[in-house]
Design a protein around this motif. Structure first.
Motif, PDB file in Angstrom:
ATOM      1  N   LYS A   1      27.248 -46.312 -12.588  1.00 15.06           N
ATOM      2  CA  LYS A   1      27.217 -45.323 -13.741  1.00 15.06           C
ATOM      3  C   LYS A   1      28.271 -45.952 -14.438  1.00 15.06           C
ATOM      4  O   LYS A   1      28.071 -45.907 -15.913  1.00 15.06           O
ATOM      5  CB  LYS A   1      27.636 -43.825 -13.177  1.00 15.06           C
TER       6      LYS A   1
ATOM      7  N   TYR B   1      27.546 -48.084 -18.749  1.00 16.27           N
ATOM      8  CA  TYR B   1      28.598 -47.475 -19.911  1.00 16.27           C
ATOM      9  C   TYR B   1      29.153 -48.782 -20.847  1.00 16.27           C
ATOM     10  O   TYR B   1      29.712 -49.452 -20.156  1.00 16.27           O
ATOM     11  CB  TYR B   1      29.413 -46.335 -19.469  1.00 16.27           C
TER      12      TYR B   1
ATOM     13  N   MET C   1      39.276 -34.999 -10.461  1.00 18.54           N
ATOM     14  CA  MET C   1      37.920 -33.956 -10.143  1.00 18.54           C
ATOM     15  C   MET C   1      37.385 -34.203  -8.769  1.00 18.54           C
ATOM     16  O   MET C   1      36.415 -33.341  -8.147  1.00 18.54           O
ATOM     17  CB  MET C   1      37.019 -34.468 -11.050  1.00 18.54           C
TER      18      MET C   1
ATOM     19  N   ALA D   1      38.711 -38.803 -13.017  1.00 10.33           N
ATOM     20  CA  ALA D   1      37.622 -38.761 -11.667  1.00 10.33           C
ATOM     21  C   ALA D   1      38.580 -38.678 -10.471  1.00 10.33           C
ATOM     22  O   ALA D   1      37.811 -37.772  -9.396  1.00 10.33           O
ATOM     23  CB  ALA D   1      36.886 -40.131 -11.748  1.00 10.33           C
TER      24      ALA D   1
ATOM     25  N   ILE E   1      39.523 -42.514 -17.554  1.00 18.09           N
ATOM     26  CA  ILE E   1      37.961 -42.185 -16.979  1.00 18.09           C
ATOM     27  C   ILE E   1      38.556 -41.915 -15.437  1.00 18.09           C
ATOM     28  O   ILE E   1      38.155 -40.921 -14.889  1.00 18.09           O
ATOM     29  CB  ILE E   1      37.034 -43.033 -17.226  1.00 18.09           C
TER      30      ILE E   1
ATOM     31  N   ASP F   1      28.926 -37.962 -10.137  1.00 21.45           N
ATOM     32  CA  ASP F   1      29.331 -36.766 -10.955  1.00 21.45           C
ATOM     33  C   ASP F   1      30.763 -36.621 -11.253  1.00 21.45           C
ATOM     34  O   ASP F   1      31.126 -35.568 -12.090  1.00 21.45           O
ATOM     35  CB  ASP F   1      28.732 -35.473 -10.021  1.00 21.45           C
ATOM     36  N   ASP F   2      31.651 -36.945 -10.669  1.00 22.99           N
ATOM     37  CA  ASP F   2      33.084 -36.969 -10.921  1.00 22.99           C
ATOM     38  C   ASP F   2      33.442 -37.793 -11.994  1.00 22.99           C
ATOM     39  O   ASP F   2      34.582 -37.849 -12.679  1.00 22.99           O
ATOM     40  CB  ASP F   2      33.856 -37.646  -9.693  1.00 22.99           C
ATOM     41  N   ILE F   3      32.512 -38.565 -12.611  1.00 25.25           N
ATOM     42  CA  ILE F   3      32.944 -39.773 -13.853  1.00 25.25           C
ATOM     43  C   ILE F   3      32.357 -39.001 -14.960  1.00 25.25           C
ATOM     44  O   ILE F   3      31.172 -38.504 -15.205  1.00 25.25           O
ATOM     45  CB  ILE F   3      32.375 -40.928 -13.430  1.00 25.25           C
ATOM     46  N   SER F   4      33.085 -38.875 -15.847  1.00 27.24           N
ATOM     47  CA  SER F   4      32.754 -38.351 -17.205  1.00 27.24           C
ATOM     48  C   SER F   4      32.932 -39.109 -18.339  1.00 27.24           C
ATOM     49  O   SER F   4      34.163 -39.683 -18.695  1.00 27.24           O
ATOM     50  CB  SER F   4      33.462 -36.721 -17.372  1.00 27.24           C
ATOM     51  N   PHE F   5      32.123 -39.255 -19.330  1.00 27.07           N
ATOM     52  CA  PHE F   5      32.307 -40.135 -20.449  1.00 27.07           C
ATOM     53  C   PHE F   5      32.490 -39.198 -21.769  1.00 27.07           C
ATOM     54  O   PHE F   5      31.635 -38.437 -21.940  1.00 27.07           O
ATOM     55  CB  PHE F   5      31.208 -41.098 -20.774  1.00 27.07           C
ATOM     56  N   ASN F   6      33.635 -39.420 -22.430  1.00 26.17           N
ATOM     57  CA  ASN F   6      33.934 -38.684 -23.405  1.00 26.17           C
ATOM     58  C   ASN F   6      34.373 -39.305 -24.658  1.00 26.17           C
ATOM     59  O   ASN F   6      35.147 -39.008 -25.543  1.00 26.17           O
ATOM     60  CB  ASN F   6      35.067 -37.554 -23.230  1.00 26.17           C
TER      61      ASN F   6
END
Length: 453
Positions: free
Chosen positions: A355, A359, A378, A375, A371, A387-392
């Motif tokens: 993932k 990116y 979370m 993570a 990030i 699923d613990d990795i969020s891109f904002n």
């Protein structure tokens, strides 16, 4: 906390009775290791023992006190306390100018003054050792392979340039997108150079209002302008003998660029409101995310200053061009975060790695760090999952190659991107893409009929 070591003291005195007196006074303190010498030559021959403090009689039989003092100071930064029967103020002032820590006359108050002076000198020595210890830790922290993490081919090219940068005082200009680590590279250059024990002063040009910039960089005298209640030493003077790092140099006002150019050319400055010319010995490193050559063409940056600052150009690649460095850095940030927060070692799952690698990271290394820290918080166990990795990302930039589309769809997206970027100026977009404006209009019509997927 840096622990104090026993203080090694040399007594250099030709009067045996006074030698015994000084030795007795100092030996009362168990932390003092005292050695005595009756001539200047004996003292100088034993400097290899590295004393911290020397009490030196001004009138020795074999050589003048000022000569002994000069040779001691040339050997090392040893604190020298002159003890003399002479009470001439001129002699004392001259010896202090030559580097003596203090000048004490032989009288009934010698004992108390000497003990006070030695205690003060000891504190000063301790502080110097602490500072040297901290500087050594910083130097180790900013070794290239420890401070700049990664092993990609793009990064190895940067390392090769940095190795060249530390060998001379050449100006270094660092370019790269926001978040690529320009200040980190500047620090690595400084702390691996001959100037590493001198100051590193960083100035973010974009963060300082233009009306305050000149004073911030070059200082001012008391009364130079309303509100100048005291003299202010500027950042260039603070960096004397060390390195000054001017970040976001492309944001500097044109008027100030002319003044900066003169300071760089002449290696001297005059504070605002002052007449004194202050000579400078500094290493200059600059950084920008802008294309300065393009800014010169637009009239936003002086051409003569551009060539003065160019020096050794170092371009930092964006994170998306560094391949597996993304995973190496991610693991590094996880390890650091876990250590700082007393967390167990966190692993990065294969899906999480995939993932991350898919990116584009418009915020580069800085974004990746944020990030991974989120993570780590979370994660429900000791493994970071996808699923613990969020891109904002808040970037409006588009990296087309991270989507699988037909060539026709890619073309639509590229044209739409450029039209948005240049406010729907078809002529400008046609020029940028090196295509005819009729081609733009044709694609625009097709876009209306068939929106981009």
């Amino acid at each position: 906390m840096y622990e104090q070591e026993p203080v090694k003291i040399f007594i250099v005195e030709d009067d045996p009775a006074y030698t015994k007196f000084l030795q007795y006074v100092l030996s009362l303190n168990p932390d003092f290791e005292v050695s005595t010498f009756s001539t200047g030559k004996d003292c100088l021959d034993n400097l290899y023992q590295k004393p911290s403090i020397i009490t030196l009689d001004y009138t020795l039989p074999d050589m003048p006190g000022e000569k002994v003092l000069a040779e001691i100071k040339a050997f090392d930064n040893i604190q020298v306390i002159i003890i003399s029967a002479q009470e001439k103020i001129g002699t004392a002032v001259e010896l202090l100018k030559l580097g003596a820590y203090d000048y004490i006359t032989k009288d009934e108050d010698t004992k108390n003054r000497l003990l006070n002076t030695i205690n003060n000198a000891r504190q000063n020595i301790s502080l110097v050792k602490q500072i040297d210890h901290l500087k050594q830790e910083i130097s180790e922290k900013y070794e290239f392979d420890k401070s700049i993490v990664g092993s990609s081919g793009a990064l190895k090219k940067v390392f090769a340039l940095l190795e060249k940068a530390v060998k001379t005082n050449i100006t270094v200009s660092i370019t790269g997108e926001t978040g690529t680590g320009k200040e980190l590279v500047a620090k690595a250059i400084h702390y691996n150079s001959k100037r590493k024990k001198k100051p590193f002063v960083a100035v973010n040009i974009a963060a300082i209002p233009s009306e305050l910039m000149e004073s911030e960089l070059f200082g001012h005298e008391k009364g130079a302008f309303t509100g100048a209640n005291t003299r202010r030493i500027g950042k260039f003077e603070e960096a004397e003998a060390g390195t000054i790092f001017l970040d976001e140099i492309g944001e500097m006002d044109l008027n100030l660029q002319a003044k900066l150019l003169r300071v760089i050319q002449e290696r001297e400055l005059t504070r605002i409101g002052g007449n004194e010319i202050i000579k400078l010995d500094i290493r200059l490193i600059v950084a920008t995310h802008r294309d300065l050559a393009e800014e010169v063409k637009k009239g936003n940056f002086r051409e003569d200053l551009y060539y003065r600052l160019l020096g050794l150009p170092v371009h930092l690649p964006p994170l998306r061009d560094r391949g597996n460095d993304i995973v190496i850095l991610a693991k590094h940030f996880l390890q650091s975060f876990a250590k700082e927060n007393d967390l167990p070692i966190l692993r990065l799952s294969g899906e999480a790695q995939e993932k991350l690698l898919s990116y584009p990271f418009p915020g580069n290394v800085r974004e990746l760090k944020s990030i991974m820290e989120l993570a780590a918080v979370m994660a429900n166990d000791n493994e970071i999952n996808a699923d613990d990795i969020s891109f904002n990302s808040v970037s409006k930039e588009t990296n087309f190659l991270f989507e699988e589309m037909t060539l026709r769809d890619y073309t639509f997206k590229i044209i739409r991107y450029y039209l948005d970027k240049y406010d729907n100026n078809v002529l400008q977009v046609a020029d940028k893409l090196d295509i005819g404006k009729s081609t733009i209009y044709r694609y625009l019509k097709e876009m209306e009929d068939e929106p981009v997927k």
